[in-house]
Motif scaffolding. Structure first.
Motif, short mmCIF file in Angstrom:
data_model
loop_
_atom_site.label_atom_id
_atom_site.label_comp_id
_atom_site.label_asym_id
_atom_site.label_seq_id
_atom_site.Cartn_x
_atom_site.Cartn_y
_atom_site.Cartn_z
N TYR A 232 0.87 -1.19 0.00
CA TYR A 232 0.00 0.00 0.00
C TYR A 232 0.90 1.23 0.00
N VAL A 233 0.69 2.16 -0.95
CA VAL A 233 1.65 3.24 -1.15
C VAL A 233 1.05 4.64 -0.99
N ALA A 234 -0.16 4.76 -0.48
CA ALA A 234 -0.82 6.07 -0.42
C ALA A 234 -0.89 6.65 0.98
N GLY A 235 -0.12 6.10 1.92
CA GLY A 235 -0.25 6.54 3.30
C GLY A 235 0.71 7.63 3.74
N TRP A 236 1.61 8.08 2.84
CA TRP A 236 2.64 9.04 3.20
C TRP A 236 2.71 10.14 2.14
N HIS A 237 3.32 11.27 2.50
CA HIS A 237 3.50 12.34 1.52
C HIS A 237 4.41 11.88 0.39
N GLN A 238 5.30 10.96 0.72
CA GLN A 238 6.24 10.38 -0.25
C GLN A 238 5.95 8.89 -0.35
N SER A 239 5.58 8.42 -1.51
CA SER A 239 5.24 7.01 -1.67
C SER A 239 6.44 6.12 -1.35
N PRO A 240 6.25 5.08 -0.54
CA PRO A 240 7.36 4.17 -0.26
C PRO A 240 7.79 3.44 -1.53
N GLU A 241 9.08 3.15 -1.61
CA GLU A 241 9.62 2.41 -2.75
C GLU A 241 9.64 0.93 -2.38
N LEU A 242 8.68 0.18 -2.91
CA LEU A 242 8.51 -1.23 -2.55
C LEU A 242 8.97 -2.14 -3.69
N THR A 243 9.55 -3.26 -3.30
CA THR A 243 10.01 -4.24 -4.29
C THR A 243 9.57 -5.66 -3.97
N GLU A 244 9.05 -5.91 -2.77
CA GLU A 244 8.75 -7.27 -2.33
C GLU A 244 7.27 -7.64 -2.47
N HIS A 245 6.51 -6.84 -3.19
CA HIS A 245 5.07 -7.05 -3.33
C HIS A 245 4.75 -7.88 -4.57
N GLU A 246 3.52 -8.41 -4.57
CA GLU A 246 2.96 -8.98 -5.79
C GLU A 246 2.22 -7.90 -6.59
N GLN A 247 1.45 -7.09 -5.88
CA GLN A 247 0.69 -6.00 -6.50
C GLN A 247 0.75 -4.79 -5.57
N LEU A 248 0.50 -3.60 -6.13
CA LEU A 248 0.45 -2.37 -5.35
C LEU A 248 -0.97 -1.82 -5.30
N ILE A 249 -1.35 -1.32 -4.12
CA ILE A 249 -2.62 -0.63 -3.93
C ILE A 249 -2.32 0.86 -3.83
N HIS A 250 -2.93 1.65 -4.71
CA HIS A 250 -2.74 3.11 -4.70
C HIS A 250 -3.89 3.83 -4.02
N ASP A 251 -5.01 3.15 -3.85
CA ASP A 251 -6.19 3.73 -3.20
C ASP A 251 -7.04 2.56 -2.71
N TRP A 252 -7.60 2.68 -1.49
CA TRP A 252 -8.36 1.56 -0.94
C TRP A 252 -9.57 1.20 -1.79
N SER A 253 -10.07 2.13 -2.59
CA SER A 253 -11.21 1.82 -3.45
C SER A 253 -10.85 0.80 -4.53
N GLU A 254 -9.56 0.57 -4.77
CA GLU A 254 -9.13 -0.40 -5.78
C GLU A 254 -9.32 -1.85 -5.32
N LEU A 255 -9.43 -2.05 -4.00
CA LEU A 255 -9.53 -3.41 -3.45
C LEU A 255 -10.98 -3.75 -3.14
N THR A 256 -11.47 -4.83 -3.70
CA THR A 256 -12.85 -5.27 -3.46
C THR A 256 -12.85 -6.76 -3.16
N ILE A 257 -13.99 -7.27 -2.72
CA ILE A 257 -14.14 -8.66 -2.38
C ILE A 257 -15.32 -9.24 -3.12
N LYS A 258 -15.15 -10.44 -3.62
CA LYS A 258 -16.22 -11.11 -4.37
C LYS A 258 -16.53 -12.44 -3.71
#
Length: 264
Positions: A232-258
């Motif tokens: 998750y990269v939207a929690g700071w003024h400066q987006s964290p630089e991540l490399t160990e993820h499978e996918q990135l979430i830029h806004d919580w509205s992007e994540l849904t459940i089915k």
């Protein structure tokens, strides 16, 4: 079985989701800015009382700011203050004091005194409901997951009291099944933290997702056998630089459940 979806694409089935707290669910940066500044100010006052020169105090300020990740625009998401536990921050502070020519025993005692003084000042000036704000959409995601029968838990280097205060302030008790805090052993990013929390939840790590804003969390999750690792990269003024993820979430509205989980 409930399936996580990111921007409409299925990520796979989950029975549980483990969330980091600071910078993932909570807007912690303003509080961490205040905490860094308070610790730096207290340290400068202590060193001034010990006879440190202006140039020495300037050097101390710069060393502590870099150590904590305190920059002109806020707090860096990879800094010790954003990622590490209170104890690890205390040890890093004592290490800075050693660079200022203090011996380790004195440096450790002084760091502990400074942290306690700042904590006491915060406790006496904050209200009982003082807690970082939720990041936009975080509560909705938690409630959607809970409604779908997915078990949600927090894994954080905050204290158990701090985590519970956050849960209480935002009325998330019905959504959060359990927590793993800095008071539990081992603390994250040890893989045992994930295994311990999954055991408390009676879930296999492979049936869970973990969402965090630091590579230490995401690498821990992968090493622990977590099924889905999301940054998750939207929690700071400066987006964290991540490399160990499978996918990135830029806004919580992007994540849904089915669908719904088979767990009651």
């Amino acid at each position: 079985m409930a399936h996580l979806q990111l921007r409409g694409r299925s990520l796979g089935p989950v029975q549980g989701v483990l969330f980091d707290k600071d910078g993932t669910l909570s807007h912690s940066e303003p509080r961490l800015i205040a905490l860094a500044d308070a610790r730096i100010t207290e340290a400068l006052e202590r060193f001034q009382a010990m006879g440190a020169s202006q140039s020495e105090r300037s050097e101390l300020h710069d060393l502590l700011a870099r150590t904590y990740g305190r920059c002109q625009s806020g707090v860096t998401p990879e800094g010790t203050l954003a990622v590490a536990s209170r104890q690890h921050n205390l040890l890093s502070t004592a290490t800075v004091f050693c660079q200022m020519q203090l011996g380790w025993p004195r440096a450790l005692v002084l760091a502990d005194e400074i942290f306690d003084a700042v904590d006491h000042r915060h406790q006496t000036t904050s209200s009982a409901v003082d807690s970082p704000a939720l990041l936009p959409g975080a509560a909705e995601v938690l409630r959607e997951l809970h409604a779908a029968g997915v078990v949600c838990a927090l894994i954080s280097n905050d204290t158990k009291a701090g985590i519970q205060g956050f849960i209480d302030a935002h009325q998330l008790d019905d959504c959060i099944a359990d927590v793993w805090s800095a008071d539990h052993l081992p603390t994250k990013p040890h893989v045992g933290a994930v295994h311990g929390l999954c055991a408390k939840l009676n879930l296999r790590a492979s049936d869970c997702a973990l969402i965090g804003d630091a590579d230490t969390d995401l690498l821990m999750a992968r090493q622990a056998g977590i099924g889905i690792t999301l940054g998750y990269v939207a929690g700071w003024h400066q987006s964290p630089e991540l490399t160990e993820h499978e996918q990135l979430i830029h806004d919580w509205s992007e994540l849904t459940i089915k669908g719904r989980s088979n767990k009651s």
